[in-house]
Design a protein around this motif. Structure first.
Motif, mmCIF file in Angstrom:
data_model
loop_
_atom_site.group_PDB
_atom_site.id
_atom_site.type_symbol
_atom_site.label_atom_id
_atom_site.label_comp_id
_atom_site.label_asym_id
_atom_site.label_seq_id
_atom_site.Cartn_x
_atom_site.Cartn_y
_atom_site.Cartn_z
ATOM 1 N N ASP A 58 27.848 -78.746 -25.141
ATOM 2 C CA ASP A 58 27.463 -77.420 -25.605
ATOM 3 C C ASP A 58 26.641 -77.540 -26.876
ATOM 4 O O ASP A 58 26.678 -78.545 -27.586
ATOM 5 N N ALA A 59 25.914 -76.486 -27.191
ATOM 6 C CA ALA A 59 25.182 -76.444 -28.458
ATOM 7 C C ALA A 59 26.181 -76.310 -29.599
ATOM 8 O O ALA A 59 27.311 -75.852 -29.401
ATOM 9 N N PRO A 60 25.792 -76.738 -30.808
ATOM 10 C CA PRO A 60 26.693 -76.575 -31.950
ATOM 11 C C PRO A 60 27.092 -75.118 -32.130
ATOM 12 O O PRO A 60 26.289 -74.211 -31.896
ATOM 13 N N PRO A 61 28.326 -74.856 -32.516
ATOM 14 C CA PRO A 61 28.760 -73.472 -32.711
ATOM 15 C C PRO A 61 27.954 -72.785 -33.801
ATOM 16 O O PRO A 61 27.353 -73.420 -34.657
ATOM 17 N N VAL A 62 27.980 -71.435 -33.758
ATOM 18 C CA VAL A 62 27.193 -70.645 -34.705
ATOM 19 C C VAL A 62 27.611 -70.947 -36.146
ATOM 20 O O VAL A 62 26.769 -71.062 -37.037
ATOM 21 N N THR A 63 28.914 -71.088 -36.381
ATOM 22 C CA THR A 63 29.384 -71.351 -37.754
ATOM 23 C C THR A 63 28.823 -72.665 -38.284
ATOM 24 O O THR A 63 28.522 -72.787 -39.475
ATOM 25 N N ALA A 64 28.667 -73.662 -37.411
ATOM 26 C CA ALA A 64 28.101 -74.932 -37.845
ATOM 27 C C ALA A 64 26.632 -74.763 -38.214
ATOM 28 O O ALA A 64 26.155 -75.300 -39.221
ATOM 29 N N ALA A 65 25.908 -74.006 -37.396
ATOM 30 C CA ALA A 65 24.492 -73.786 -37.695
ATOM 31 C C ALA A 65 24.314 -73.003 -38.989
ATOM 32 O O ALA A 65 23.399 -73.274 -39.776
ATOM 33 N N GLN A 66 25.223 -72.060 -39.231
ATOM 34 C CA GLN A 66 25.131 -71.277 -40.460
ATOM 35 C C GLN A 66 25.464 -72.116 -41.690
ATOM 36 O O GLN A 66 25.004 -71.810 -42.793
ATOM 37 N N GLY A 67 26.243 -73.157 -41.497
ATOM 38 C CA GLY A 67 26.624 -74.011 -42.613
ATOM 39 C C GLY A 67 25.814 -75.284 -42.681
ATOM 40 O O GLY A 67 26.352 -76.332 -43.072
ATOM 41 N N GLN A 68 24.556 -75.220 -42.286
ATOM 42 C CA GLN A 68 23.745 -76.432 -42.220
ATOM 43 C C GLN A 68 23.535 -77.075 -43.586
ATOM 44 O O GLN A 68 23.127 -78.226 -43.662
ATOM 45 N N ALA A 69 23.793 -76.352 -44.653
ATOM 46 C CA ALA A 69 23.632 -76.950 -45.980
ATOM 47 C C ALA A 69 24.728 -77.960 -46.282
ATOM 48 O O ALA A 69 24.624 -78.699 -47.253
ATOM 49 N N GLU A 70 25.765 -77.981 -45.432
ATOM 50 C CA GLU A 70 26.880 -78.903 -45.649
ATOM 51 C C GLU A 70 26.897 -80.003 -44.595
ATOM 52 O O GLU A 70 26.790 -79.728 -43.398
ATOM 53 N N LEU A 71 27.041 -81.229 -45.054
ATOM 54 C CA LEU A 71 27.219 -82.373 -44.176
ATOM 55 C C LEU A 71 28.671 -82.468 -43.723
ATOM 56 O O LEU A 71 28.972 -82.732 -42.550
ATOM 57 N N ALA A 72 29.584 -82.264 -44.654
ATOM 58 C CA ALA A 72 31.015 -82.351 -44.379
ATOM 59 C C ALA A 72 31.762 -81.597 -45.464
ATOM 60 O O ALA A 72 31.190 -81.211 -46.494
ATOM 61 N N PHE A 73 33.048 -81.408 -45.208
ATOM 62 C CA PHE A 73 33.902 -80.719 -46.175
ATOM 63 C C PHE A 73 35.129 -81.592 -46.412
ATOM 64 O O PHE A 73 35.860 -81.926 -45.472
ATOM 65 N N VAL A 74 35.332 -81.999 -47.674
ATOM 66 C CA VAL A 74 36.421 -82.911 -48.028
ATOM 67 C C VAL A 74 37.568 -82.126 -48.645
ATOM 68 O O VAL A 74 37.360 -81.311 -49.558
ATOM 69 N N LYS A 75 38.770 -82.373 -48.144
ATOM 70 C CA LYS A 75 39.974 -81.765 -48.701
ATOM 71 C C LYS A 75 40.929 -82.865 -49.168
ATOM 72 O O LYS A 75 41.036 -83.915 -48.536
ATOM 73 N N LEU A 76 41.605 -82.597 -50.250
ATOM 74 C CA LEU A 76 42.573 -83.537 -50.815
ATOM 75 C C LEU A 76 43.854 -82.778 -51.135
ATOM 76 O O LEU A 76 43.819 -81.737 -51.790
ATOM 77 N N ARG A 77 44.970 -83.288 -50.642
ATOM 78 C CA ARG A 77 46.271 -82.699 -50.974
ATOM 79 C C ARG A 77 47.115 -83.719 -51.717
ATOM 80 O O ARG A 77 47.119 -84.899 -51.374
ATOM 81 N N TYR A 78 47.851 -83.262 -52.717
ATOM 82 C CA TYR A 78 48.718 -84.155 -53.480
ATOM 83 C C TYR A 78 49.829 -83.337 -54.130
ATOM 84 O O TYR A 78 49.736 -82.108 -54.281
ATOM 85 N N LYS A 79 50.888 -84.042 -54.514
ATOM 86 C CA LYS A 79 51.970 -83.447 -55.286
ATOM 87 C C LYS A 79 52.044 -84.166 -56.631
ATOM 88 O O LYS A 79 51.829 -85.378 -56.699
ATOM 89 N N LEU A 80 52.372 -83.433 -57.660
ATOM 90 C CA LEU A 80 52.651 -84.074 -58.942
ATOM 91 C C LEU A 80 53.950 -84.877 -58.811
ATOM 92 O O LEU A 80 54.763 -84.600 -57.925
#
Length: 568
Positions: free
Chosen positions: A451-473
């Motif tokens: 399938d073609a890339p979803p619309v949300t992906a096309a709208q977010g073309q300025a981003e290559l990836a999104f990094v998340k980090l979780r931690y506890k003190l």
């Protein structure tokens, strides 16, 4: 590859020399067997599982040796080189638990990658040991992430302990595949000043069984732990527990560095290895001296060859997890060769919320327990997880280099009950992804019904990836979230990568090369060495030299039985 000369084999001199060598090896094996049956001499008086009166010598009787059984984990074949001959010595004694190389993922089907951080470095030092002995390491002994994380990189320093990390991302053209890119994600932990360090309650758990009698084992343990004793602060306390056929307390909690070194000096090796009993006693002593708000840690120094009592890795993991949940962590320090159980050492450290290091020299001991003591002992964040979501409009395929035994399910990321890795003060964590830009040729061919890339992906073309980090003190139970996008503009390579990034890529390539990664293509060790450059740091210079050693061994099979046919 060196081969035994057939012509020389026909001479009486060669035959005599070979028989003499084999007889010497048999005699040495008999000596080791006798050592394993010997008693263990430590200092103190035995009182119900505890040794008191540190100045009085006592003998701890060894337990009978267990019946021989084949370990379930994967094992390596070690071998002895002599001029013209390579003979096996003690095949199958070293134990490793290698994982398959991470597969390629198609972003439209699997856009999210989740893993627990890893701050262990043991695989690098162990690899160095093999190369220094003129052998390529077993593939199962190489974990690429531990090679990468052995070195420090130029990441921004966090300014506040309340936000204990900085996240750095950058991209370069992949040296072994110009059609792909390398995405580097780097974490750097807060450097805890000495005045802010909490008090430490440390229990040194030392294996003094017969297998530890070699020069690269117990003598090196003494040097390593004596160096750590010199780094103690006024509020810190150290205890020493030993184990062989039985376990005992050699030194009760103290801050006296001279007393610690004296107790270490008096240790001698002999007997079988009741490691499980030693762990139980060490944890009991740690509980008795527990420091609220401080560091409570058992530091196990051994070759991992547990053969009496609780020796099953799963049972040991269950034990260290129980103690971990009560606030007592575990660091494992591996020593020696021949019967080294790396599989057990690495796994119980991971489950004990500690770290695993392999000590192959006094210099490495100083690095781990001296120069990097704060990152080894003082945790600034626990249960640290990383999650990367790739944008299918920018990336079509990806693979993570290493971290195979740290992979988590996507749903584990936000689940605070799922355990993950801890990070110490000033520690760094580096992860490298090899990615295929959308439209470029990838490892997986096009699919008929994509399938073609979803619309949300096309709208977010300025981003290559999104990094998340979780931690506890360290004292927290609820995780905190850090988020950071990676701009798509990073895919447009406008300048040469920094020497720092090039070096990280070289280390990753070296690890994958030793593991036999087919996606490296014909990228050679000579090219790995050129990619690393000419670094000024001692440890990086040593890496370049090790790659050169591996080049010279490149025509030899990795840990295979390559004896001459006549000797098989």
């Amino acid at each position: 590859m060196r081969r035994f000369s057939t012509a020389l084999c026909t001479t009486a001199l060669c035959t005599t020399a070979l028989l003499s060598l084999l007889a010497g090896c048999a005699a040495r094996q008999a000596e080791v067997a006798n050592a394993d049956a010997a008693d263990v001499v430590v200092t103190g008086t035995r009182v119900g599982g505890t040794l008191s009166s540190p100045m009085a010598p006592v003998t701890v009787q060894s337990a009978p040796p267990p019946p021989a059984s084949a370990p379930a984990t994967k094992m390596a074949q070690r071998s002895l080189w002599i001029p013209g001959i390579r003979l096996p010595t003690d095949p199958g004694r070293e134990q490793y638990d290698g994982k398959e190389i991470s597969p390629v993922h198609v972003v439209r089907q699997e856009p999210v990658s989740t893993f627990s951080v890893d701050v262990d470095t043991g695989a690098y030092a162990n690899t160095r040991r093999f190369l220094s002995q003129g052998q390529l390491p077993p593939k199962d002994a190489v974990r690429t992430e531990e090679l990468i994380n052995y070195f420090r990189y130029d990441y921004a320093r966090p300014e506040r302990q309340e936000t204990p990390f900085t996240v750095t991302t950058d991209v370069m053209t992949t040296p072994w595949n110009p059609a792909t890119r390398l995405l580097r994600i780097g974490l750097r932990g807060y450097d805890l000043p000495a005045a802010q360090r909490p008090p430490a309650n440390l229990v040194f758990l030392v294996d003094v069984s017969g297998s530890m009698g070699e020069p690269d084992k117990l003598p090196l343990v003494k040097s390593a732990l004596a160096g750590l004793a010199g780094e103690l602060g006024p509020r810190d306390r150290v205890s020493i527990v030993v184990y062989a056929g039985a376990a005992g307390v050699v030194l009760p909690p103290t801050n006296d560095a001279a007393a610690i070194r004296s107790a270490l000096d008096r240790l001698e090796a002999g007997g079988s290895t009741a490691g499980g009993a030693g762990l139980e006693l060490a944890y009991r002593l740690a509980r008795d001296s527990f420091v609220r708000g401080g560091v409570n840690r058992v530091i196990l120094a051994t070759d991992g060859d547990f053969n009496v009592g609780v020796s099953d890795t799963k049972a040991l993991i269950a034990m260290v997890e129980r103690e971990r949940d009560s606030g007592i962590t575990l660091t494992t320090l591996g020593f020696g060769a021949g019967n080294y159980n790396e599989a057990m050492m690495e796994q119980i450290a991971d489950h004990g919320n500690g770290n695993y290091a392999y000590i192959d020299s006094a210099l490495e001991a100083k690095k781990v327990l001296g120069d990097e003591m704060a990152s080894t002992l003082f945790t600034i964040a626990k249960d640290v997880k990383i999650q990367v979501e790739f944008n299918p409009a920018q990336v079509s395929q990806y693979r993570l280099l290493g971290y195979e035994n740290r992979a988590l399910r996507e749903e584990d990321f936000a689940n605070d009950k799922v355990d993950a890795g801890d990070i110490g003060a000033g520690h760094q964590v580096t992860a490298l992804y090899e990615i295929v830009p959308t439209g470029a040729k990838g490892w997986v061919g096009p699919r008929r019904y994509d399938d073609a890339p979803p619309v949300t992906a096309a709208q977010g073309q300025a981003e290559l990836a999104f990094v998340k980090l979780r931690y506890k003190l360290p004292d927290g139970q609820t995780s905190r979230l850090v988020e950071q996008p990676v701009p798509a503009s990073a895919l447009v390579i406008q300048q040469a990568p920094s020497p720092d990034f090039r070096f990280a890529a070289a280390v990753a390539a070296f690890g994958q090369k030793l593991r036999g990664d087919p996606l490296l293509g014909d990228f050679s060790l000579t090219q790995v060495r050129a990619l690393a450059g000419a670094p000024g740091d001692f440890w990086r210079q040593e890496f370049v030299r090790l790659v050169g050693v591996a080049e010279g061994l490149g025509d030899r099979p990795v840990m295979s039985d390559d004896r001459p046919r006549a000797l098989r």
